[in-house]
Design an enzyme around this catalytic site. Structure first.
Site, PDB file in Angstrom:
ATOM      1  NE  ARG A  39       3.918 -10.532  -7.096  1.00  0.00           N
ATOM      2  CZ  ARG A  39       4.719 -11.406  -6.486  1.00  0.00           C
ATOM      3  NH1 ARG A  39       5.387 -11.053  -5.395  1.00  0.00           N
ATOM      4  NH2 ARG A  39       4.872 -12.624  -6.951  1.00  0.00           N
ATOM      5  CE1 TYR A  92      -9.130   8.616   4.619  1.00  0.00           C
ATOM      6  CE2 TYR A  92      -7.637   6.747   4.657  1.00  0.00           C
ATOM      7  CZ  TYR A  92      -8.731   7.389   4.131  1.00  0.00           C
ATOM      8  OH  TYR A  92      -9.430   6.805   3.105  1.00  0.00           O
ATOM      9  CG  ASP A 164      -0.583   9.978   6.181  1.00  0.00           C
ATOM     10  OD1 ASP A 164      -0.266  10.757   5.266  1.00  0.00           O
ATOM     11  OD2 ASP A 164      -1.601   9.267   6.140  1.00  0.00           O
ATOM     12  CE  LYS A 189      -6.543  11.264  -1.188  1.00  0.00           C
ATOM     13  NZ  LYS A 189      -6.155  10.268  -0.257  1.00  0.00           N
TER      14      LYS A 189
END
Ligand SMILES: Cc1ncc(COP(=O)(O)O)c(C=O)c1O
Length: 375
Positions: A39, A92, A164, A189
């Site tokens: 992590r 978005y 973004d 993406k």
């Protein structure tokens, strides 16, 4: 025996071991030289982060579990309870849900800025405003943001710009070079590009912001699994080739759609008719990306006939994979918006968003042709 793999193996482990207490001390004293707990950091995440950081020309990148957790991380780098955040109105749907439905519950205030007012921000910035979130190319109408101009406005008003860059990818546009403070991607993406990974990344203009983003990722538990990092790092090796192929096919498809009698409008920055065509050309490094939208008659039954008639192109509410797919903004990404905002943005019943893959344009056009014949 010496094992020297050419590619990075998958370190599918949640924890690393230490020989003794000196090794533990070395971990803390020499950051990046060894690992303790996945992590906090793992060689696969690190490889992916470094490669994306290089592509975006940043001072550090942090890999996260999704594009959403990348946006969350970016907002938390600059804003805390009591602060105010600005967001481009054309954003978005998940980003606006995160801001309006979740972060407001933690004491953040959010205001949306219409495209027409974004370069002036007149009346939007308050003493507690920390940042503006905007996209390089908006979804689904493909409005291209002039990032250098926006960065100048934001910095002139003392706020940070978070971009973004998912729709453009760093092959088209590097927002940090244009003045952005943080860049995020839904790695899901183009960066991963094969519709098999969910991941995100935050890339910073400054080392201090990159460190803060890493702290947030670790403490909120927003890390990505080693295997997904490995898959995404593998995909990045073909990003440039894929983006060129996406863009070449998308331009040909957009030009073909624009002359089709059943198509009322095409939204693609590569068409000369697009309002930001010239900006897109310079800011996009001569490429216009693989995403486009087009409008047929505003008739849902006709849209259904179109979708059913297609043989190759599936209706899949995501984007940027190597094979072409389509989406329906009114029913998916922009479903939660008010009818008024949907209409204002041009998201009507006949609007189809096409994620053009890397197939030859002729193949994609042949399928669209039979789809449109059924409309
Ligand atoms: C522009 C943009 N940003 C962020 C996201 C969120 O990314 P993810 O689904 O990887 O969480 C998406 C997802 O569709 C997106 O299209």
């Amino acid at each position: 025996m010496s094992i020297n793999p050419k590619t990075t193996p998958i370190y599918q482990t949640s924890v690393f071991t230490f020989d003794d207490l000196n090794a533990l001390e070395a971990y803390f004293e020499e950051p990046g030289q060894s690992y303790m707990y996945t992590r906090y950091g793992n060689p696969n995440n690190e490889e992916l982060a470094q490669e994306i950081n290089r592509l975006e020309q940043g001072q550090g990148a942090v890999i996260t579990s999704s594009g959403m957790s990348a946006i969350l991380t970016a907002v938390l780098v600059y804003a805390k309870a009591g602060d105010h955040v600005l967001c481009a109105e054309e954003i978005y749907g998940g980003s606006s849900s995160l801001l309006s439905q979740e972060l407001t519950r933690l004491g953040l205030e959010v205001t949306y800025v219409p495209s027409a007012e974004i370069y002036a921000l007149e009346g939007y910035v308050q003493p507690n405003t920390k940042l503006l979130l905007a996209e390089t190319i908006s979804n689904p109408m493909m409005v291209v943001t002039d990032l250098a101009r926006l960065a100048e406005t934001c910095h002139g008003k003392g706020i940070k710009l978070v971009v973004d860059n998912t729709f453009a990818s760093p092959i088209l546009t590097r927002p940090l070079a244009l003045g952005a403070d943080l860049v995020i991607h839904s790695v899901t993406k183009y960066l991963a590009g094969h519709s098999d990974v969910t991941a995100g990344v935050v890339i910073a203009q400054s080392e201090a912001d990159a460190k803060r983003a890493a702290q947030i990722m670790r403490t909120w538990g927003l890390n990505l699994s080693p295997f997904d990092s490995w898959l995404a790092a593998r995909s990045l090796k073909t990003l440039k080739l894929r983006m060129r192929a996406h863009a070449a096919s998308a331009l040909a498809v957009a030009q073909w759609l624009a002359q089709h009698p059943k198509v009322q409008a095409v939204f693609y920055p590569g068409l000369a008719s697009h309002p930001q065509h010239e900006l897109a050309q310079t800011q996009g490094n001569g490429l216009f990306g693989g995403m486009l939208s087009f409008r047929m008659a505003d008739d849902q039954e006709a849209v259904n006939r179109f979708m059913r008639a297609l043989q190759q192109i599936p209706f899949a509410p995501s984007l940027a994979g190597v094979t072409t797919s389509l989406s329906y903004p009114l029913g998916t990404s922009h479903r939660g918006l008010t009818r008024e905002l949907q209409e204002k943005m041009g998201i009507t019943a006949g609007l189809i968003r096409l994620s053009v893959g890397i197939e030859d344009a002729a193949e994609i056009i042949a399928d669209l042709e039979q789809g449109l014949a059924a409309v």
